[in-house]
Design an enzyme around this catalytic site. Structure first.
Site, PDB file in Angstrom:
ATOM      1  N   ASP A  44       3.833  -5.713   3.920  1.00 49.91           N
ATOM      2  CA  ASP A  44       4.774  -6.187   4.715  1.00 49.91           C
ATOM      3  C   ASP A  44       4.264  -6.754   5.919  1.00 49.91           C
ATOM      4  OD1 ASP A  44       4.053  -3.948   5.968  1.00 49.91           O
ATOM      5  OD2 ASP A  44       5.727  -3.206   6.581  1.00 49.91           O
ATOM      6  N   SER A  45       2.724  -6.782   6.005  1.00 53.01           N
ATOM      7  CA  SER A  45       2.015  -7.604   6.971  1.00 53.01           C
ATOM      8  C   SER A  45       2.367  -9.183   6.491  1.00 53.01           C
ATOM      9  CB  SER A  45       0.387  -7.399   6.506  1.00 53.01           C
ATOM     10  OG  SER A  45       0.214  -7.687   5.355  1.00 53.01           O
ATOM     11  N   ASP A  83       5.185  -3.422  -0.737  1.00 49.85           N
ATOM     12  CA  ASP A  83       5.550  -2.534   0.387  1.00 49.85           C
ATOM     13  C   ASP A  83       7.209  -2.352   0.496  1.00 49.85           C
ATOM     14  OD1 ASP A  83       3.377  -1.290   1.786  1.00 49.85           O
ATOM     15  OD2 ASP A  83       3.417  -3.115   3.004  1.00 49.85           O
ATOM     16  N   LYS A 113       4.882   1.199  -1.922  1.00 49.92           N
ATOM     17  CA  LYS A 113       4.259   1.693  -0.955  1.00 49.92           C
ATOM     18  C   LYS A 113       5.306   1.933   0.209  1.00 49.92           C
ATOM     19  CE  LYS A 113       0.921  -0.243   1.727  1.00 49.92           C
ATOM     20  NZ  LYS A 113       1.493  -0.100   3.242  1.00 49.92           N
ATOM     21  N   GLU A 115       5.282   4.142   4.012  1.00 44.69           N
ATOM     22  CA  GLU A 115       4.482   4.783   5.371  1.00 44.69           C
ATOM     23  C   GLU A 115       5.164   6.059   5.703  1.00 44.69           C
ATOM     24  OE1 GLU A 115       4.168   1.736   8.485  1.00 44.69           O
ATOM     25  OE2 GLU A 115       3.471   0.205   7.010  1.00 44.69           O
ATOM     26  N   GLU A 182      -5.187   4.256   6.916  1.00 44.84           N
ATOM     27  CA  GLU A 182      -5.548   3.254   7.868  1.00 44.84           C
ATOM     28  C   GLU A 182      -6.060   3.691   9.236  1.00 44.84           C
ATOM     29  OE1 GLU A 182      -2.574   0.069   7.969  1.00 44.84           O
ATOM     30  OE2 GLU A 182      -3.461  -1.072   9.717  1.00 44.84           O
TER      31      GLU A 182
HETATM   32  O1  KIV Z   1       0.940  -4.503   4.890  1.00 44.84           O
HETATM   33  C1  KIV Z   1      -0.176  -4.528   4.556  1.00 44.84           C
HETATM   34  O2  KIV Z   1      -0.912  -5.226   4.707  1.00 44.84           O
HETATM   35  C2  KIV Z   1      -0.754  -3.246   4.481  1.00 44.84           C
HETATM   36  C3  KIV Z   1      -2.216  -2.762   4.221  1.00 44.84           C
HETATM   37  C4  KIV Z   1      -3.044  -3.142   5.661  1.00 44.84           C
HETATM   38  C5  KIV Z   1      -2.700  -1.480   3.865  1.00 44.84           C
HETATM   39  O3  KIV Z   1       0.049  -2.288   4.599  1.00 44.84           O
END
Ligand code: KIV
Length: 286
Positions: A44-45, A83, A113, A115, A182
């Site tokens: 989600d970055s 994500d 994924k 969090e 992280e």
């Molecule tokens: O969103 C992302 O890119 C991440 C990584 C930094 C692990 O969660």
């Protein structure tokens, strides 16, 4: 060879390091996949590096599906993890399964994924029960940016270390196939990695994790708004691209691009005909 969640497990057992990188589009996914990366994360970055948001909180399910679909087309061998965006799973186990299912069905994710630790354990269990492989994420969890008070190193007190250790064990018990750690101290990541039987994937968590992940745009200097100290820039492609764009602008201004090689000549008899038509038409106008 196609990589699966089982490959990740086997790599941990054989002490083979796992490498992962983020990708957000078809072309990048194809490059990293052809380089033989083990796993691709549609993180989600993307909200920050592709969509220009200040943080990851505004990313939607539609954003994730849109990018995951493109990445899946360029991914042949890597394990494709996507994500779950903010508020797509925090609300309930039901929401988590429905949205994880959408990432699999519409975005072609092979794993998702989420969090968090104990607070999302029911959501993790529900997805695992629905046969959707889950990757956990502990330490600096960017979707909790406001409660964490910024992008800061985590695990700085005994209580924080104990809580992370506990959360990691809970996540493993809930059935995650791997956990991203992280921005935490090297020694804490080492303790967690040694204790768990599922692999840990570190980012700013030292060398003892079972694997590493980097954000593609950080690796290539494509995102300058934030550059954490744990990032390794392998090439400053952003600056190289800027120089090349400036060269292109100059070429256009000077008329040195396009040249004959980049242009298409007209067939000579057609040209003669066009020129005489043009001549006749301009006579008629007079
Ligand atoms: O969103 C992302 O890119 C991440 C990584 C930094 C692990 O969660």
């Amino acid at each position: 060879m196609k990589k699966t969640v089982q490959t990740f497990q086997q790599m941990k057992e054989k002490h083979k390091k796992i490498s992962m990188v983020t990708a957000y589009d078809y072309t990048t996914a194809k490059i990293v996949d052809e380089a033989d990366i083990d796993g691709i994360l549609v993180g989600d970055s993307l909200g920050m590096v592709c969509l220009g948001h200040e943080n990851t909180l505004q990313v939607t399910m539609e954003d994730m599906i849109h990018h995951a679909k493109a990445v899946s087309k360029g991914t042949r061998n890597a394990l494709l993890v996507v994500d779950m965006p903010f508020m797509s799973y925090q609300t309930s186990a039901y929401d988590a399964v429905v949205n994880a299912g959408r990432l699999v069905q519409e975005g072609h994710a092979e794993a998702i994924k989420m969090e968090g630790g104990e607070e999302i354990i029911d959501q993790i269990k529900a997805c695992v029960k629905a046969q959707i492989p889950v990757m956990g994420h502990l330490g600096l969890t960017p979707q909790s940016i406001h409660s964490l008070g910024g992008y800061k190193i985590q695990g700085k007190t005994l209580h924080a270390c104990q809580k992370m250790n506990y959360d990691a064990a809970l996540l493993e018990e809930a059935g995650v196939f791997a956990i991203v750690l992280e921005c935490i101290p090297t020694e804490l990541a080492q303790m967690i990695s040694e204790k768990l039987s599922v692999p840990t994937i570190g980012i700013g968590a030292g060398v003892h994790c079972d694997g590493q992940i980097l954000v593609f745009h950080d690796m290539f200097g494509l995102y300058s708004e934030m550059s954490p100290s744990f990032v390794k820039m392998y090439e400053n492609s952003g600056s190289l691209m800027k120089t090349k764009i400036q060269q292109y602008i100059q070429d256009v201004q000077k008329g040195s691009f396009p040249t004959k090689e980049h242009s298409f000549p007209m067939d000579s008899s057609l040209l003669t005909q066009m020129q005489s038509d043009h001549w006749e038409a301009s006579k008629g106008e007079k």
